[in-house]
Design a protein around this motif. Structure first.
Motif, PDB file in Angstrom:
ATOM      1  N   TYR A   1       4.355 -28.567   2.896  1.00 29.42           N
ATOM      2  CA  TYR A   1       5.805 -28.347   2.899  1.00 29.42           C
ATOM      3  C   TYR A   1       6.520 -29.146   1.815  1.00 29.42           C
ATOM      4  O   TYR A   1       7.730 -29.055   1.668  1.00 29.42           O
ATOM      5  CB  TYR A   1       6.397 -28.641   4.278  1.00 29.42           C
TER       6      TYR A   1
ATOM      7  N   ARG B   1       9.880 -24.987   3.708  1.00 30.15           N
ATOM      8  CA  ARG B   1       9.923 -26.108   4.656  1.00 30.15           C
ATOM      9  C   ARG B   1      10.362 -25.588   6.024  1.00 30.15           C
ATOM     10  O   ARG B   1      10.759 -24.434   6.160  1.00 30.15           O
ATOM     11  CB  ARG B   1      10.908 -27.166   4.178  1.00 30.15           C
ATOM     12  N   ALA B   2      10.338 -26.476   7.000  1.00 32.75           N
ATOM     13  CA  ALA B   2      10.808 -26.125   8.341  1.00 32.75           C
ATOM     14  C   ALA B   2      12.257 -25.663   8.220  1.00 32.75           C
ATOM     15  O   ALA B   2      13.016 -26.212   7.446  1.00 32.75           O
ATOM     16  CB  ALA B   2      10.718 -27.347   9.236  1.00 32.75           C
TER      17      ALA B   2
ATOM     18  N   PHE C   1      15.283 -34.349  -1.006  1.00 33.07           N
ATOM     19  CA  PHE C   1      15.996 -33.430  -0.093  1.00 33.07           C
ATOM     20  C   PHE C   1      16.340 -34.147   1.208  1.00 33.07           C
ATOM     21  O   PHE C   1      15.744 -35.174   1.549  1.00 33.07           O
ATOM     22  CB  PHE C   1      15.184 -32.157   0.177  1.00 33.07           C
TER      23      PHE C   1
ATOM     24  N   ASN D   1      16.186 -34.835   4.934  1.00 38.07           N
ATOM     25  CA  ASN D   1      15.121 -34.650   5.928  1.00 38.07           C
ATOM     26  C   ASN D   1      15.531 -33.580   6.944  1.00 38.07           C
ATOM     27  O   ASN D   1      16.616 -33.650   7.521  1.00 38.07           O
ATOM     28  CB  ASN D   1      14.863 -35.994   6.634  1.00 38.07           C
ATOM     29  N   ASP D   2      14.681 -32.561   7.121  1.00 36.57           N
ATOM     30  CA  ASP D   2      14.999 -31.474   8.052  1.00 36.57           C
ATOM     31  C   ASP D   2      14.942 -31.937   9.510  1.00 36.57           C
ATOM     32  O   ASP D   2      15.451 -31.256  10.396  1.00 36.57           O
ATOM     33  CB  ASP D   2      14.010 -30.310   7.845  1.00 36.57           C
ATOM     34  N   PHE D   3      14.292 -33.059   9.742  1.00 35.78           N
ATOM     35  CA  PHE D   3      14.230 -33.607  11.108  1.00 35.78           C
ATOM     36  C   PHE D   3      14.792 -35.018  11.084  1.00 35.78           C
ATOM     37  O   PHE D   3      14.146 -35.973  11.518  1.00 35.78           O
ATOM     38  CB  PHE D   3      12.781 -33.627  11.612  1.00 35.78           C
TER      39      PHE D   3
ATOM     40  N   VAL E   1      14.033 -37.362   1.998  1.00 38.23           N
ATOM     41  CA  VAL E   1      12.625 -37.430   1.592  1.00 38.23           C
ATOM     42  C   VAL E   1      12.605 -37.357   0.070  1.00 38.23           C
ATOM     43  O   VAL E   1      13.351 -36.570  -0.518  1.00 38.23           O
ATOM     44  CB  VAL E   1      11.822 -36.255   2.204  1.00 38.23           C
TER      45      VAL E   1
ATOM     46  N   ALA F   1       1.506 -41.057   8.237  1.00 35.95           N
ATOM     47  CA  ALA F   1       2.071 -40.131   7.259  1.00 35.95           C
ATOM     48  C   ALA F   1       1.667 -38.714   7.645  1.00 35.95           C
ATOM     49  O   ALA F   1       0.517 -38.468   7.999  1.00 35.95           O
ATOM     50  CB  ALA F   1       1.592 -40.458   5.850  1.00 35.95           C
ATOM     51  N   SER F   2       2.615 -37.805   7.565  1.00 34.74           N
ATOM     52  CA  SER F   2       2.360 -36.453   8.045  1.00 34.74           C
ATOM     53  C   SER F   2       1.719 -35.594   6.967  1.00 34.74           C
ATOM     54  O   SER F   2       1.317 -34.479   7.224  1.00 34.74           O
ATOM     55  CB  SER F   2       3.674 -35.816   8.497  1.00 34.74           C
TER      56      SER F   2
ATOM     57  N   GLN G   1      10.315 -41.961   2.153  1.00 30.90           N
ATOM     58  CA  GLN G   1      11.497 -41.605   2.927  1.00 30.90           C
ATOM     59  C   GLN G   1      12.595 -42.616   2.656  1.00 30.90           C
ATOM     60  O   GLN G   1      12.326 -43.764   2.275  1.00 30.90           O
ATOM     61  CB  GLN G   1      11.177 -41.623   4.418  1.00 30.90           C
TER      62      GLN G   1
HETATM   63  P1  H2U Z   1       6.126 -38.882   6.671  1.00 30.57           P
HETATM   64  O1  H2U Z   1       4.935 -38.314   5.997  1.00 30.57           O
HETATM   65  O2  H2U Z   1       6.361 -40.322   6.350  1.00 30.57           O
HETATM   66  O3  H2U Z   1       6.102 -38.580   8.134  1.00 30.57           O
HETATM   67  O4  H2U Z   1       7.428 -38.129   6.058  1.00 30.57           O
HETATM   68  C1  H2U Z   1       7.586 -36.765   6.062  1.00 30.57           C
HETATM   69  C2  H2U Z   1       9.004 -36.435   6.469  1.00 30.57           C
HETATM   70  O5  H2U Z   1       9.273 -35.097   6.096  1.00 30.57           O
HETATM   71  C3  H2U Z   1       9.230 -36.543   7.968  1.00 30.57           C
HETATM   72  O6  H2U Z   1      10.228 -37.497   8.216  1.00 30.57           O
HETATM   73  C4  H2U Z   1      10.105 -34.508   7.056  1.00 30.57           C
HETATM   74  C5  H2U Z   1       9.694 -35.143   8.364  1.00 30.57           C
HETATM   75  O7  H2U Z   1      10.803 -35.205   9.230  1.00 30.57           O
HETATM   76  N1  H2U Z   1       9.934 -33.061   6.992  1.00 30.57           N
HETATM   77  C6  H2U Z   1      10.984 -32.272   6.572  1.00 30.57           C
HETATM   78  O8  H2U Z   1      12.072 -32.789   6.302  1.00 30.57           O
HETATM   79  N2  H2U Z   1      10.815 -30.909   6.441  1.00 30.57           N
HETATM   80  C7  H2U Z   1       9.650 -30.258   6.746  1.00 30.57           C
HETATM   81  O9  H2U Z   1       9.553 -29.060   6.580  1.00 30.57           O
HETATM   82  C8  H2U Z   1       8.509 -31.020   7.319  1.00 30.57           C
HETATM   83  C9  H2U Z   1       8.654 -32.520   7.361  1.00 30.57           C
END
Ligand code: H2U
Ligand code: ZN
Length: 338
Positions: A51, A58-59, A73, A75-77, A106, A160-161, A168
């Motif tokens: 993503y 992205r989400a 961008f 953060n979507d969450f 992010v 980390a995702s 971040q």
């Molecule tokens: P980490 O790898 O540190 O978790 O950071 C990834 C961030 O990306 C995480 O805070 C955001 C998540 O909320 N994110 C988006 O903003 N949009 C997406 O489509 C997926 C993840």
């Protein structure tokens, strides 16, 4: 005569005014940790499922532009939201809550999915530094924001995702716990001694040399005397400045250089893309000068003995005081040796 290299003792962290227990007798035997190379397949330059890669969705359906350098961008969450109204709740001094407006972003370091700070070109890392400075300034000028925290979680072990190189930024209304502790200590030092805590510490470390891992004209990386994590490091600006906006152009290059070289040492230590949490500490964005603050960054890596053996902060450490076996001097020596 007490042997500080071999016998249990505790050390004081003047930045947080907390202690750490050091038990070097547990590692007195020659260090023979196994090295387990990372068996994970090498990532591709572009991952259609990522993503963060350019052009991908992205989400929530937004698509990333076809960016070619850094890309920022919202953060979507997001953990924090700018529109949150200021409010406070208190009952009998025991139940206290405050609303926390803020902004979460992010920052993708590079369009390349397979790079890390250690592997990026200096010119590209310099662009990341410029982006940090810009974002720190822009978010800090927002009326509701009083502190801008820039941080990177690297590696699945640190939560980390996604392996795509990114960090971040959480910019909030209140002073976070760690920042408040460091601020109080630096302020007290300034008031009591009329000098800067970290200017003095950097000078002492350069003279001692035993905990220095990397240095250039602008920055110094040390395993701090009071490190809790086995290979924790502190990256200190050589010149006194309260925040990242004080860096000259040459110092921005210096920051890119020291981060790349420090991260590369971590990767070489256990032949693995080293996991860590990294982030800057600097003055709040509350409109005051905060000359007590000295710009620095912390690397907190969890690994202890190999790519797969990590340290846990549990038991005595959760209930009493953090503890380490390897002395900070021995950790610095190992990092200097790779
Ligand atoms: P980490 O790898 O540190 O978790 O950071 C990834 C961030 O990306 C995480 O805070 C955001 C998540 O909320 N994110 C988006 O903003 N949009 C997406 O489509 C997926 C993840
Ligand atoms: Zn990617």
């Amino acid at each position: 005569m007490f042997d500080w290299k071999q016998e249990p003792h505790r050390r004081y962290n003047p930045l947080t005014r907390k202690w750490v227990l050091v038990s070097p007798q547990r590692t007195a035997r020659p260090w023979q940790g196994q090295i387990e190379p990372d068996d994970a397949a090498r990532a591709a330059e572009y991952d259609p499922e990522c993503y963060l890669c350019p052009g991908n969705a992205r989400a929530g359906g937004v698509s990333n532009p076809n960016y070619t350098a850094t890309f920022v961008f919202d953060n979507d969450f997001a953990t924090l939201q700018a529109g949150t109204a200021l409010d406070r709740f208190e009952q009998d001094g025991l139940l206290i809550a405050e609303t926390e407006p803020g902004i979460c972003r992010v920052v993708c370091f590079s369009p390349r999915h397979d790079l890390t700070i250690a592997g990026m070109e200096l010119a590209d890392l310099r662009r990341v530094v410029d982006t940090w400075v810009e974002q720190w300034g822009e978010l800090g000028r927002h009326p509701v924001i009083n502190y801008v925290q820039i941080f990177e979680n690297r590696g699945a072990m640190m939560g980390a995702s996604n392996p795509h190189p990114h960090c971040q930024i959480w910019a909030g209304h209140s002073l976070p716990n760690e920042v408040a502790l460091e601020q109080a200590s630096q302020k007290a030092w300034r008031e009591e001694r009329g000098r800067c805590l970290l200017c003095e510490y950097a000078k002492l470390e350069r003279a001692a040399g035993s905990r220095v891992v990397e240095q250039n004209e602008s920055f110094l990386t040390v395993v701090p005397f009071w490190a809790v994590w086995p290979f924790e490091t502190l990256v200190i600006a050589r010149r006194h400045m309260a925040a990242i906006d004080g860096l000259t152009s040459a110092e921005r290059d210096g920051l890119a250089d020291i981060l790349k070289r420090t991260a590369a040492r971590y990767d070489r230590l256990f032949q693995v893309s080293f996991p860590y949490s990294f982030g800057f500490h600097q003055r709040p964005s509350d409109g005051e000068g905060h000359d007590e603050w000295h710009l620095h960054a912390h690397f907190y890596p969890p690994l202890l003995r190999s790519a797969k053996v990590r340290k846990f902060l549990v038991g005595y450490e959760m209930l009493a005081t953090p503890q380490r076996d390897l002395t900070p001097e021995a950790a610095a020596e190992r990092l200097r040796g790779v």
